[in-house]
Every structure is written in structure tokens, then in C-alpha cells.
Enzyme design. Structure first.
Site, PDB file in Angstrom:
ATOM      1  CD  GLU A  47      -1.282   1.295   8.373  1.00  0.00           C
ATOM      2  OE1 GLU A  47      -0.401   2.016   7.639  1.00  0.00           O
ATOM      3  OE2 GLU A  47      -0.621   0.777   9.376  1.00  0.00           O
ATOM      4  N   GLY A  83      29.105  20.966   1.435  1.00  0.00           N
ATOM      5  CA  GLY A  83      27.825  19.940   1.676  1.00  0.00           C
ATOM      6  C   GLY A  83      27.837  18.874   0.704  1.00  0.00           C
ATOM      7  CG  HIS A 100      -2.647   4.941   9.791  1.00  0.00           C
ATOM      8  ND1 HIS A 100      -3.821   4.811  10.463  1.00  0.00           N
ATOM      9  CD2 HIS A 100      -2.751   6.219   9.306  1.00  0.00           C
ATOM     10  CE1 HIS A 100      -4.850   5.419  10.072  1.00  0.00           C
ATOM     11  NE2 HIS A 100      -4.050   6.289   9.303  1.00  0.00           N
ATOM     12  NE  ARG A 143      -6.375   3.016  12.044  1.00  0.00           N
ATOM     13  CZ  ARG A 143      -6.969   2.775  10.976  1.00  0.00           C
ATOM     14  NH1 ARG A 143      -8.141   2.869  10.505  1.00  0.00           N
ATOM     15  NH2 ARG A 143      -6.319   1.926  10.034  1.00  0.00           N
ATOM     16  NE  ARG A 171       0.547   2.253  15.570  1.00  0.00           N
ATOM     17  CZ  ARG A 171       0.772   0.891  15.660  1.00  0.00           C
ATOM     18  NH1 ARG A 171       1.529   0.394  16.694  1.00  0.00           N
ATOM     19  NH2 ARG A 171      -0.550   0.282  15.383  1.00  0.00           N
ATOM     20  CG  HIS A 172      -4.125   5.453  15.211  1.00  0.00           C
ATOM     21  ND1 HIS A 172      -4.533   4.176  15.883  1.00  0.00           N
ATOM     22  CD2 HIS A 172      -3.821   4.754  14.004  1.00  0.00           C
ATOM     23  CE1 HIS A 172      -4.501   3.028  15.618  1.00  0.00           C
ATOM     24  NE2 HIS A 172      -3.837   3.515  14.330  1.00  0.00           N
ATOM     25  CG  ASN A 187      -5.151  -0.673  17.041  1.00  0.00           C
ATOM     26  OD1 ASN A 187      -4.997   0.758  17.367  1.00  0.00           O
ATOM     27  ND2 ASN A 187      -4.747  -1.138  15.955  1.00  0.00           N
ATOM     28  CE1 TYR A 217       5.365  -1.311   6.147  1.00  0.00           C
ATOM     29  CE2 TYR A 217       4.373  -3.466   5.837  1.00  0.00           C
ATOM     30  CZ  TYR A 217       4.649  -2.316   6.603  1.00  0.00           C
ATOM     31  OH  TYR A 217       4.051  -2.472   8.015  1.00  0.00           O
ATOM     32  NE  ARG A 272      42.337  12.913   2.011  1.00  0.00           N
ATOM     33  CZ  ARG A 272      42.074  13.330   3.225  1.00  0.00           C
ATOM     34  NH1 ARG A 272      42.978  12.792   4.296  1.00  0.00           N
ATOM     35  NH2 ARG A 272      40.891  13.813   3.666  1.00  0.00           N
TER      36      ARG A 272
HETATM   37  P1  ATP Z   1      34.832  17.821   1.776  1.00  0.00           P
HETATM   38  O1  ATP Z   1      35.151  17.994   0.577  1.00  0.00           O
HETATM   39  O2  ATP Z   1      35.638  18.171   2.690  1.00  0.00           O
HETATM   40  O3  ATP Z   1      34.571  16.280   2.093  1.00  0.00           O
HETATM   41  P2  ATP Z   1      31.881  18.564   1.475  1.00  0.00           P
HETATM   42  O4  ATP Z   1      31.657  19.444   0.621  1.00  0.00           O
HETATM   43  O5  ATP Z   1      31.641  16.849   1.305  1.00  0.00           O
HETATM   44  O6  ATP Z   1      33.310  18.624   2.248  1.00  0.00           O
HETATM   45  P3  ATP Z   1      30.292  18.098   3.939  1.00  0.00           P
HETATM   46  O7  ATP Z   1      31.058  17.188   4.597  1.00  0.00           O
HETATM   47  O8  ATP Z   1      29.099  17.398   3.204  1.00  0.00           O
HETATM   48  O9  ATP Z   1      31.240  19.141   2.950  1.00  0.00           O
HETATM   49  O10 ATP Z   1      29.655  19.187   4.799  1.00  0.00           O
HETATM   50  C1  ATP Z   1      28.566  19.307   5.631  1.00  0.00           C
HETATM   51  C2  ATP Z   1      27.832  20.655   5.851  1.00  0.00           C
HETATM   52  O11 ATP Z   1      27.658  20.956   4.767  1.00  0.00           O
HETATM   53  C3  ATP Z   1      26.798  20.185   6.787  1.00  0.00           C
HETATM   54  O12 ATP Z   1      26.840  21.035   8.076  1.00  0.00           O
HETATM   55  C4  ATP Z   1      25.418  20.597   6.072  1.00  0.00           C
HETATM   56  O13 ATP Z   1      24.524  21.417   6.858  1.00  0.00           O
HETATM   57  C5  ATP Z   1      26.029  21.743   5.144  1.00  0.00           C
HETATM   58  N1  ATP Z   1      25.616  21.707   3.717  1.00  0.00           N
HETATM   59  C6  ATP Z   1      24.519  20.981   3.104  1.00  0.00           C
HETATM   60  N2  ATP Z   1      24.293  21.223   1.997  1.00  0.00           N
HETATM   61  C7  ATP Z   1      24.945  22.389   1.682  1.00  0.00           C
HETATM   62  C8  ATP Z   1      24.933  23.153   0.692  1.00  0.00           C
HETATM   63  N3  ATP Z   1      24.231  22.855  -0.391  1.00  0.00           N
HETATM   64  N4  ATP Z   1      25.797  24.299   0.378  1.00  0.00           N
HETATM   65  C9  ATP Z   1      26.810  24.483   1.644  1.00  0.00           C
HETATM   66  N5  ATP Z   1      26.564  23.659   2.752  1.00  0.00           N
HETATM   67  C10 ATP Z   1      25.890  22.635   2.806  1.00  0.00           C
HETATM   68  O1  F6P Z   2      39.514  18.082   1.280  1.00  0.00           O
HETATM   69  C1  F6P Z   2      38.435  17.380   0.852  1.00  0.00           C
HETATM   70  C2  F6P Z   2      38.424  15.873   0.426  1.00  0.00           C
HETATM   71  O2  F6P Z   2      37.187  15.388   0.680  1.00  0.00           O
HETATM   72  C3  F6P Z   2      39.790  15.015   0.935  1.00  0.00           C
HETATM   73  O3  F6P Z   2      39.224  14.364   2.003  1.00  0.00           O
HETATM   74  C4  F6P Z   2      39.757  14.122  -0.274  1.00  0.00           C
HETATM   75  O4  F6P Z   2      40.975  13.555  -0.056  1.00  0.00           O
HETATM   76  C5  F6P Z   2      39.583  15.046  -1.380  1.00  0.00           C
HETATM   77  O5  F6P Z   2      38.734  16.239  -0.992  1.00  0.00           O
HETATM   78  C6  F6P Z   2      39.052  14.202  -2.405  1.00  0.00           C
HETATM   79  O6  F6P Z   2      38.930  14.991  -3.638  1.00  0.00           O
HETATM   80  P1  F6P Z   2      40.053  15.317  -4.654  1.00  0.00           P
HETATM   81  O7  F6P Z   2      39.345  14.537  -5.896  1.00  0.00           O
HETATM   82  O8  F6P Z   2      40.059  16.834  -4.874  1.00  0.00           O
HETATM   83  O9  F6P Z   2      41.164  14.660  -4.208  1.00  0.00           O
END
Ligand code: ATP
Ligand code: F6P
Length: 523
Positions: A340, A27, A409, A320, A268-269, A275, A380, A55
Site C-alpha cells: 500500500e 491496430g 490495497h 492483510r 482489496r484485502h 480499517n 500517488y 476526415r
Molecule cells: P484504420 O487505418 O482503418 O484506422 P487501424 O490500423 O487504426 O485501422 P484499429 O482500428 O486500431 O486499426 O484496429 C483495431 C483492432 O486491431 C483490434 O481488434 C485489435 O485487437 C487489433 N490489433 C491491435 N494491435 C494490433 C497489431 N499490432 N496488429 C494487428 N492488429 C492489431
Molecule cells: O482508411 C483508414 C483511415 O484511418 C481513414 O479513416 C482515414 O481517413 C485515413 O486512414 C487517414 O490516413 P491517410 O493519411 O492515408 O489519409
């Protein structure tokens, strides 16, 4: 929106590198995107540097698991080079500010990006605190060894950039497998692969990383590193040496994240008396048509509730929204934060009156609607700050069979909608949220599913495009003959509303890397 160059007079107030750490499919990218979106929404400058994208751009997407084997020196060297290119780009970004946006990128040309100066009606708000803008680069890679982390830490610190590591640890095999199936095998790395083979290859890739993985420890980088460890999707959160406004905000945000599937409803309301009169603000009653909509609302929601069996309705404290929710039998909570946008001295006026009585303000607001603050009222930007607890509460909400509906709102729902759908701060004040329509948002891993529902009860159009005359001069929206039709956002603009499937709003990872820097949204 003009961009303020980084000068001595306008220094970037705080620079923070948020360095992700974790095995694949933990994740990291999900968390990186959430944090980037949240910070951009709050008006900070944030940008993701995703090493996986570098990569794919430099060595090609279709690398089998062998490429990730730490015992293979050729590939390990290649991966290190790619990681260093991404790091260099991040350091350049910090040094020159994204305002120049001429930093050469391996992943294609940059889209133009506007960066919101931290100003309130022309005056610098200063500081990277609640009102000031910070610069947060998110370095998204596995960064799985102490050695790699030390290189990143030293390079950032040498340039005066704070570093905070964010490690995601997960040993729940069901979550990991679900993550792989949900997002990994549909990534560009596995285009054209048999899904089973792709899962197998990805699991082997994970095993390669596991063989060399070192968890973050407090002793690293001379024992000085701030970090947060998220264990099993927030079951446990460990925080070490976290200091300062930006770091604390990010940690607090991370503590509220969860991945439970859920949907939110926004409406929205019902049309109000103000309005109808073209007046802004106030605390008027709903019109007879507004009341007709209120009566239809419970049925519309019941018909469209998904797997949720429970609902809580949030309203503002204004009449509202409360009158609109009056026929809904679900529990209700009133939030002052949902009131709002406060239009200060212009409260209760029509746009024409404002143009006559405050001509300069009228023009100023058109020039920079997001930052314009009504005299004695809000901008905003102020509203977004006020709504932060609402966003955190929505993120924190994690009962799978329980939804939240906000009856709010125009300006308030624009701000909330912009958060979920990653609209830029320039677009935010102009988002179309018509009366008598319900928006259902279902957040997904890398995007959001949006459905809209409407009922055939006419209402005035209160949307005033930039530079336009009063919206009440526009003819009534033409509404469909049939009831409770589903429509897409684009169809809301058209003369007729046709039944339409839900819209999934996703951003490819490359787009996301560019978009989160408060830049205009890709079309
Ligand atoms: P990679 O290293 O391959 O890029 P990653 O660690 O970046 O992998 P993500 O691509 O972010 O992994 O994975 C997305 C999935 O992880 C989603 O399905 C999401 O629901 C789930 N996810 C989100 N937060 C977490 C968490 N804290 N622990 C485990 N899974 C999570
Ligand atoms: O394997 C997951 C990944 O997100 C690759 O897509 C990427 O090349 C790599 O990790 C980047 O991490 P590292 O620093 O280990 O090469």
C-alpha cells in the site's frame, strides 16, 4: 487543479510526435490509444490526432472505398488536406501547450483539460525522465508513403519536435478479417450498412492503400528516423535509432502489448483491524469479517472464472493481503510493488489524528491528493511510478486460459483501475474500490468490460471524499440479503445493491482524442 502555463520557467521538457504507419485494420488506433493512456497515466501529456476523425468531420463519415483510391486525384488531394489540418493542429498543440486548449479543432469544442504540472509538493520535478512530464502527440493515420512521412517529419523537426514512427505490419489474414469485423464495420463509416457489404467495402479500401503502400525504411528522412516496427502483433519487433527516455519507454511498452483475450480480477484485502480502527497504513491482521470474506473469496472466483482454467494470485507482502489469499488454492506470487501507499510519518494514524498533528499537510493533501507526498512516504504519483512494472506485466501476460487476480490495497488498486479505465490523475485518488468486492476487467479493442461481485459480509467504508471527515464515521454500508450479487459501479454508491449486468466502458474515438490529455473523464 490549476494549470501551469508554458513559460520560460516552465518549459515543456520533451516534445515527441509519435507517427503511426500502417495499412487499415493493422491496430494503429488501438496502439495509439494504449500508448496515450499509458503515458497519461504516467503523468505525461499525451494527445491523439486521429486523421480518420478529421476526415469524418470535414468530408463526412460515409465515404465508400473509392474515396481512398490513390489513383483518384480529387480524393487524394482532399485526403492530403485533411491530413495537413490534423498535422497543423498537432503542431499548434505542441507550440501552445494543451493548457490553453483554445486551439480550433474541426472535431468540435475541446473539453477543458488540466495538465499536471510536474511538481512534487510544489517543487518542479524537472526533466522528462521518470519524474518529469513529456509532451507526446500521436498522429494516427496510415501515413503509408515515404512522401507523406517526409512532410510530417520535416514539419515536426522544423519546430523542434522529435519524431518517432510506429509501423504496424500484419499479413495474417485471419487477424485482419477479425479486426475488420470487430471494430471497422461498427465504425461511423458504416452505420446502416449490411455487415457483409461493409466488410467487402473495407477490404477494397485496404487494397487501395496496398497499391501505394511503402514500408518504412532506415534510409528515409535522410537516414535519421527513429522507428519501431511491430510485425504480426509483436511476433517480431524492429527498432531503429530509438533514443531518449520517452522513446525508449514507448518502445518497451509496445514490446509488451498483445491482443490475447483475457480478464483480470482485483480485490482489496478483507477488512483489517486497522480499517476497523480508522487507521491508515500499517501491517495489521484482517478482522473476523475480513477472514469471513477471505473464506468466501475462492468460491466467488471459481463461480465467476470465465473460459480461464488457470489463475495466479498476486498479493502484496503485507499480512492483510496474504491472509486474504490464504484460502485460495491457486499459485501465488508476492510483489513488494503491490504494497500500500507509504504514508510515512502518518503511518498508523487516523485521519483525525493527522488533521490535529499535521493540519497544513491535511489541507495540502486535500488540495492536490495526487501529488501530495507524505513526509517520509509516498504520493500517488510515486505509487504510479512504482506500479509501472505491474502494468507492464499485466499487459505482457498472454496466456488465453490463464488469469491474474490481484489481492491488493485501496490506493494500489485505484492506480491500476485508473490505468485500465482511463481515469484522470485528479480522479484517480478518489476512485471507489470498496472492501469485500471483486472487480473483473476484460480489456476490449476500444474499451474495457467491467463486472463487480460482492458478498454479503459487511465491512467499514474506507473511502474518504475530498474535504470530508474521517470515513469511519460514516455508517456501515448496507449490504444485500442475498450472496454474491453482481453490481455496477454506480450502484456501489446506492443504499442497496441490485443484480446488474456487466458494464462496458468505451470511449468514442472523439472522446478518446480529448480524454487522453489527462483531462477529466467524460461523464
Ligand atoms: P484504420 O487505418 O482503418 O484506422 P487501424 O490500423 O487504426 O485501422 P484499429 O482500428 O486500431 O486499426 O484496429 C483495431 C483492432 O486491431 C483490434 O481488434 C485489435 O485487437 C487489433 N490489433 C491491435 N494491435 C494490433 C497489431 N499490432 N496488429 C494487428 N492488429 C492489431
Ligand atoms: O482508411 C483508414 C483511415 O484511418 C481513414 O479513416 C482515414 O481517413 C485515413 O486512414 C487517414 O490516413 P491517410 O493519411 O492515408 O489519409
Amino acid at each position: 487543479m490549476p494549470t501551469l502555463p508554458i513559460t520560460k520557467e516552465n518549459p515543456p521538457t520533451a516534445k515527441l510526435a509519435c507517427v503511426m504507419v500502417g495499412l487499415p485494420a493493422r491496430g494503429k488506433t488501438y496502439v495509439a490509444r494504449k500508448v496515450a493512456r499509458y503515458l497519461a497515466w504516467l503523468g505525461h501529456h499525451s494527445r491523439i490526432f486521429n486523421v480518420g476523425n478529421y476526415r469524418r468531420e470535414t468530408v463526412g463519415a460515409k465515404q465508400k472505398h473509392e474515396f481512398f483510391d490513390p489513383k483518384n486525384p480529387k480524393f487524394a488531394k482532399r485526403r492530403m488536406e485533411v491530413a495537413m489540418t490534423a498535422l497543423e493542429d498537432m503542431l499548434n498543440w505542441f507550440e501552445h501547450g494543451c493548457s490553453s486548449l483554445d486551439i480550433p479543432k474541426p472535431n468540435g469544442p475541446q473539453s477543458p483539460s488540466t495538465h499536471w504540472p510536474t511538481t512534487v509538493n510544489g517543487k518542479n520535478a524537472g526533466g522528462a525522465g521518470a519524474g518529469g512530464a513529456g509532451w507526446v502527440g500521436i498522429y494516427d493515420a496510415t501515413n503509408s508513403t515515404k512522401e507523406r512521412r517526409k512532410v510530417i517529419y520535416d514539419a515536426c523537426v522544423a519546430k523542434g519536435i522529435q519524431v518517432m514512427f510506429v509501423e504496424s505490419i500484419c499479413d495474417k489474414q485471419d487477424i485482419i478479417l477479425a479486426n475488420v469485423k470487430e471494430v471497422k464495420i461498427s465504425s461511423p463509416d458504416y452505420v446502416g450498412w449490411d455487415p457483409e457489404k461493409a466488410v467487402e467495402d473495407f477490404m477494397t479500401r485496404i487494397a487501395h492503400y496496398e497499391s501505394a503502400y511503402q514500408c518504412l525504411g532506415p534510409e528515409e528522412c535522410d537516414g535519421k528516423i527513429p522507428y519501431v516496427k511491430l510485425i504480426n502483433v509483436g511476433d517480431q519487433v524492429i527498432v531503429n535509432k530509438v533514443r531518449g527516455y520517452l522513446q525508449s519507454r514507448i518502445v518497451y511498452f509496445l514490446m509488451n502489448l498483445n491482443i490475447t483475450p483475457r480478464s483480470f480480477y482485483f480485490s482489496r484485502h478483507g477488512e483489517s483491524v486497522y480499517n476497523l480502527q480508522g487507521k491508515i497504513g500499517g501491517d495489521s491482521d484482517i478482522s473476523p469479517r475480513g477472514e469471513a470474506f477471505a473464506k468466501r473469496l475462492p468460491g466467488l472466483i471459481k463461480d465467476n472464472l470465465g473460459v480461464e482454467t488457470r489463475l495466479t494470485v498476486w498479493t502484496s507482502t503485507l499480512k492483510r493481503t496474504r491472509q486474504t489469499a490464504a484460502f485460495m488454492e491457486w499459485p501465488q506470487v508476492q510483489w513488494k510493488q503491490l504494497d500500500e501507499l507509504d504514508s510515512g510519518v502518518c503511518d498508523g494514524m487516523t485521519y483525525e489524528e493527522i488533521e490535529v498533528r499535521f493540519p497544513n499537510d491535511y489541507l495540502e493533501r486535500d488540495e492536490d491528493k495526487y501529488n501530495y507526498r507524505y513526509h517520509g512516504g509516498e504520493s500517488y504519483r510515486d505509487l504510479v511510478q512504482r506500479l509501472e512494472p505491474i502494468i507492464l506485466e499485466l499487459e505482457r501476460h498472454h496466456e488465453p486460459d490463464h488469469s491474474i487476480m490481484i489481492v491488493g490495497h485501496q490506493a494500489v488498486l485505484r492506480a491500476i483501475y485508473a490505468y485500465f479505465l482511463n481515469y484522470s490523475l485528479e480522479e484517480l485518488p478518489y476512485i471507489k474500490i470498496p472492501l469485500h468486492a471483486v472487480v473483473k476487467l476484460t480489456p476490449k479493442a476500444y474499451g474495457c468490460l467491467e463486472e463487480r461481485f460482492t458478498v454479503d459480509i459487511p465491512a467499514v467504508d474506507t473511502h474518504r471524499p475530498k474535504g470530508a471527515a474521517s470515513p469511519t464515521l460514516a455508517p456501515l454500508r448496507k449490504l444485500p440479503e442475498t450472496t454474491d450479487q453482481r453490481m455496477s459501479t454506480s450502484q456501489l454508491d446506492g443504499p442497496a445493491m441490485v443484480a446488474h449486468l456487466p458494464v462496458f466502458r468505451s470511449m468514442s474515438s472523439l472522446e478518446a482524442d480529448r480524454t487522453y490529455a489527462s483531462s477529466p473523464r467524460p461523464s
